[in-house]
Design a protein around this motif. Structure first.
Motif, PDB file in Angstrom:
ATOM      1  N   VAL A   1      -4.077  -3.584  -9.228  1.00 48.23           N
ATOM      2  CA  VAL A   1      -3.433  -2.633  -8.328  1.00 48.23           C
ATOM      3  C   VAL A   1      -3.817  -2.981  -6.890  1.00 48.23           C
ATOM      4  N   PRO A   2      -2.841  -3.225  -6.034  1.00 46.03           N
ATOM      5  CA  PRO A   2      -3.172  -3.504  -4.633  1.00 46.03           C
ATOM      6  C   PRO A   2      -3.607  -2.226  -3.918  1.00 46.03           C
ATOM      7  N   THR A   3      -4.571  -2.360  -3.014  1.00 49.47           N
ATOM      8  CA  THR A   3      -4.896  -1.220  -2.167  1.00 49.47           C
ATOM      9  C   THR A   3      -3.772  -1.045  -1.148  1.00 49.47           C
ATOM     10  N   ARG A   4      -3.712   0.148  -0.583  1.00 46.03           N
ATOM     11  CA  ARG A   4      -2.677   0.461   0.394  1.00 46.03           C
ATOM     12  C   ARG A   4      -3.329   0.795   1.734  1.00 46.03           C
ATOM     13  N   TRP A   5      -2.585   0.649   2.796  1.00 44.20           N
ATOM     14  CA  TRP A   5      -3.074   0.950   4.130  1.00 44.20           C
ATOM     15  C   TRP A   5      -3.691   2.345   4.181  1.00 44.20           C
ATOM     16  N   LYS A   6      -3.038   3.317   3.581  1.00 44.00           N
ATOM     17  CA  LYS A   6      -3.498   4.708   3.643  1.00 44.00           C
ATOM     18  C   LYS A   6      -4.733   4.985   2.786  1.00 44.00           C
ATOM     19  N   ASP A   7      -5.152   4.026   1.934  1.00 42.00           N
ATOM     20  CA  ASP A   7      -6.326   4.237   1.088  1.00 42.00           C
ATOM     21  C   ASP A   7      -7.633   4.201   1.871  1.00 42.00           C
ATOM     22  N   ASN A   8      -7.652   3.473   2.990  1.00 42.76           N
ATOM     23  CA  ASN A   8      -8.871   3.387   3.802  1.00 42.76           C
ATOM     24  C   ASN A   8      -9.134   4.721   4.495  1.00 42.76           C
TER      25      ASN A   8
ATOM     26  N   VAL B   1     -11.905   6.954   7.312  1.00 40.50           N
ATOM     27  CA  VAL B   1     -12.440   6.760   8.653  1.00 40.50           C
ATOM     28  C   VAL B   1     -13.624   5.780   8.665  1.00 40.50           C
ATOM     29  N   TYR B   2     -14.260   5.571   7.515  1.00 40.72           N
ATOM     30  CA  TYR B   2     -15.386   4.634   7.430  1.00 40.72           C
ATOM     31  C   TYR B   2     -14.940   3.200   7.169  1.00 40.72           C
ATOM     32  N   GLY B   3     -13.634   2.990   7.030  1.00 41.30           N
ATOM     33  CA  GLY B   3     -13.096   1.645   6.881  1.00 41.30           C
ATOM     34  C   GLY B   3     -13.084   1.098   5.474  1.00 41.30           C
ATOM     35  N   HIS B   4     -13.285   1.964   4.482  1.00 39.74           N
ATOM     36  CA  HIS B   4     -13.187   1.515   3.088  1.00 39.74           C
ATOM     37  C   HIS B   4     -12.341   2.500   2.294  1.00 39.74           C
ATOM     38  N   VAL B   5     -11.963   2.081   1.090  1.00 36.89           N
ATOM     39  CA  VAL B   5     -11.155   2.936   0.223  1.00 36.89           C
ATOM     40  C   VAL B   5     -11.948   4.201  -0.100  1.00 36.89           C
ATOM     41  N   ASN B   6     -11.331   5.348   0.134  1.00 35.05           N
ATOM     42  CA  ASN B   6     -11.981   6.628  -0.085  1.00 35.05           C
ATOM     43  C   ASN B   6     -12.259   6.859  -1.565  1.00 35.05           C
TER      44      ASN B   6
ATOM     45  N   PRO C   1      -6.897  -4.912   3.239  1.00 36.59           N
ATOM     46  CA  PRO C   1      -6.059  -5.299   2.109  1.00 36.59           C
ATOM     47  C   PRO C   1      -6.881  -6.029   1.048  1.00 36.59           C
ATOM     48  N   ASP C   2      -6.911  -5.507  -0.112  1.00 31.69           N
ATOM     49  CA  ASP C   2      -7.543  -6.159  -1.262  1.00 31.69           C
ATOM     50  C   ASP C   2      -6.854  -5.611  -2.499  1.00 31.69           C
ATOM     51  N   THR C   3      -7.206  -6.145  -3.623  1.00 31.05           N
ATOM     52  CA  THR C   3      -6.666  -5.701  -4.899  1.00 31.05           C
ATOM     53  C   THR C   3      -7.806  -5.167  -5.745  1.00 31.05           C
ATOM     54  N   VAL C   4      -7.529  -4.140  -6.520  1.00 33.26           N
ATOM     55  CA  VAL C   4      -8.508  -3.620  -7.463  1.00 33.26           C
ATOM     56  C   VAL C   4      -8.057  -4.027  -8.858  1.00 33.26           C
ATOM     57  N   GLU C   5      -8.961  -4.684  -9.570  1.00 34.70           N
ATOM     58  CA  GLU C   5      -8.725  -5.055 -10.968  1.00 34.70           C
ATOM     59  C   GLU C   5      -9.383  -3.988 -11.824  1.00 34.70           C
ATOM     60  N   LEU C   6      -8.582  -3.307 -12.647  1.00 35.92           N
ATOM     61  CA  LEU C   6      -9.093  -2.232 -13.474  1.00 35.92           C
ATOM     62  C   LEU C   6      -9.163  -2.673 -14.926  1.00 35.92           C
ATOM     63  N   GLY C   7     -10.355  -2.599 -15.497  1.00 41.94           N
ATOM     64  CA  GLY C   7     -10.546  -2.877 -16.907  1.00 41.94           C
ATOM     65  C   GLY C   7     -10.598  -1.557 -17.654  1.00 41.94           C
TER      66      GLY C   7
ATOM     67  N   LEU D   1     -13.844  -0.906 -12.285  1.00 46.61           N
ATOM     68  CA  LEU D   1     -13.038  -1.271 -11.126  1.00 46.61           C
ATOM     69  C   LEU D   1     -13.723  -2.437 -10.418  1.00 46.61           C
ATOM     70  N   TYR D   2     -12.991  -3.524 -10.258  1.00 46.06           N
ATOM     71  CA  TYR D   2     -13.530  -4.746  -9.664  1.00 46.06           C
ATOM     72  C   TYR D   2     -12.717  -5.129  -8.439  1.00 46.06           C
ATOM     73  N   ARG D   3     -13.395  -5.620  -7.413  1.00 49.60           N
ATOM     74  CA  ARG D   3     -12.728  -6.092  -6.205  1.00 49.60           C
ATOM     75  C   ARG D   3     -12.033  -7.401  -6.534  1.00 49.60           C
ATOM     76  N   GLY D   4     -10.759  -7.477  -6.256  1.00 50.63           N
ATOM     77  CA  GLY D   4      -9.977  -8.660  -6.598  1.00 50.63           C
ATOM     78  C   GLY D   4     -10.392  -9.906  -5.852  1.00 50.63           C
ATOM     79  N   SER D   5     -10.833  -9.766  -4.612  1.00 51.80           N
ATOM     80  CA  SER D   5     -11.142 -10.937  -3.789  1.00 51.80           C
ATOM     81  C   SER D   5     -12.367 -11.709  -4.270  1.00 51.80           C
ATOM     82  N   ASP D   6     -13.324 -11.031  -4.891  1.00 51.08           N
ATOM     83  CA  ASP D   6     -14.537 -11.729  -5.334  1.00 51.08           C
ATOM     84  C   ASP D   6     -15.050 -11.269  -6.701  1.00 51.08           C
TER      85      ASP D   6
END
Length: 139
Positions: free
Chosen positions: A12-19, A21-26, A73-79, A96-101
């Motif tokens: 699942v890709p993250t969306r702009w609105k997911d970030n 005020v702290y700069g990460h997905v809420n 922008p990143d992707t979340v891999e959900l197992g 939930l795993y970060r897609g980039s790493d």
């Protein structure tokens, strides 16, 4: 991604609105992602129709432990796997795993209780939903 701990994977890709005020997905987004992965699996794989199936699945408990951040922008891999399968309930476990790493960002669970659509009383999980859930059941 397939690390062997989970039996079904969804990206699942993250969306702009997911970030936030702290700069990460809420943190609330993590719950939404888990709920989406579970329900998409039930609809697409097990043939569950939330608009007409009887019984229906209600979330009665949920939990999440946060391990690392993810941001747009990143992707979340959900197992997804089933940790416990009862007569009328199921405990879904989600990684939930970060897609980039591929870093683990969160682990959580949802407990669904199946109830009659009208009376909201516990009801047995019906086939083929149960049969498909058994394929995700961990030892």
């Amino acid at each position: 991604m397939n690390n062997g701990e989970y039996l079904h994977w969804q990206s699942v890709p993250t969306r702009w609105k997911d970030n936030d005020v702290y700069g990460h997905v809420n943190n609330a987004v993590h719950y939404s992602l888990m709920d989406t992965a579970i329900n998409e699996w039930m609809i697409r794989t097990a043939g569950f129709d939330p608009l007409s199936s009887d019984p229906i699945a209600l979330c009665v408990e949920s939990h999440c432990v946060y391990k690392a951040e993810v941001a747009f922008p990143d992707t979340v891999e959900l197992g997804l796997r089933v940790g416990k399968l009862g007569r009328s309930s199921v405990r879904w476990e989600v990684g939930l795993y970060r897609g980039s790493d591929e870093a683990l960002i969160a682990e959580g669970y949802f407990v669904h209780v199946f109830v009659g659509r009208e009376d909201r009383r516990p009801a047995e999980i019906v086939d083929p939903v149960r049969a498909e859930m058994q394929k995700l059941l961990i030892a």
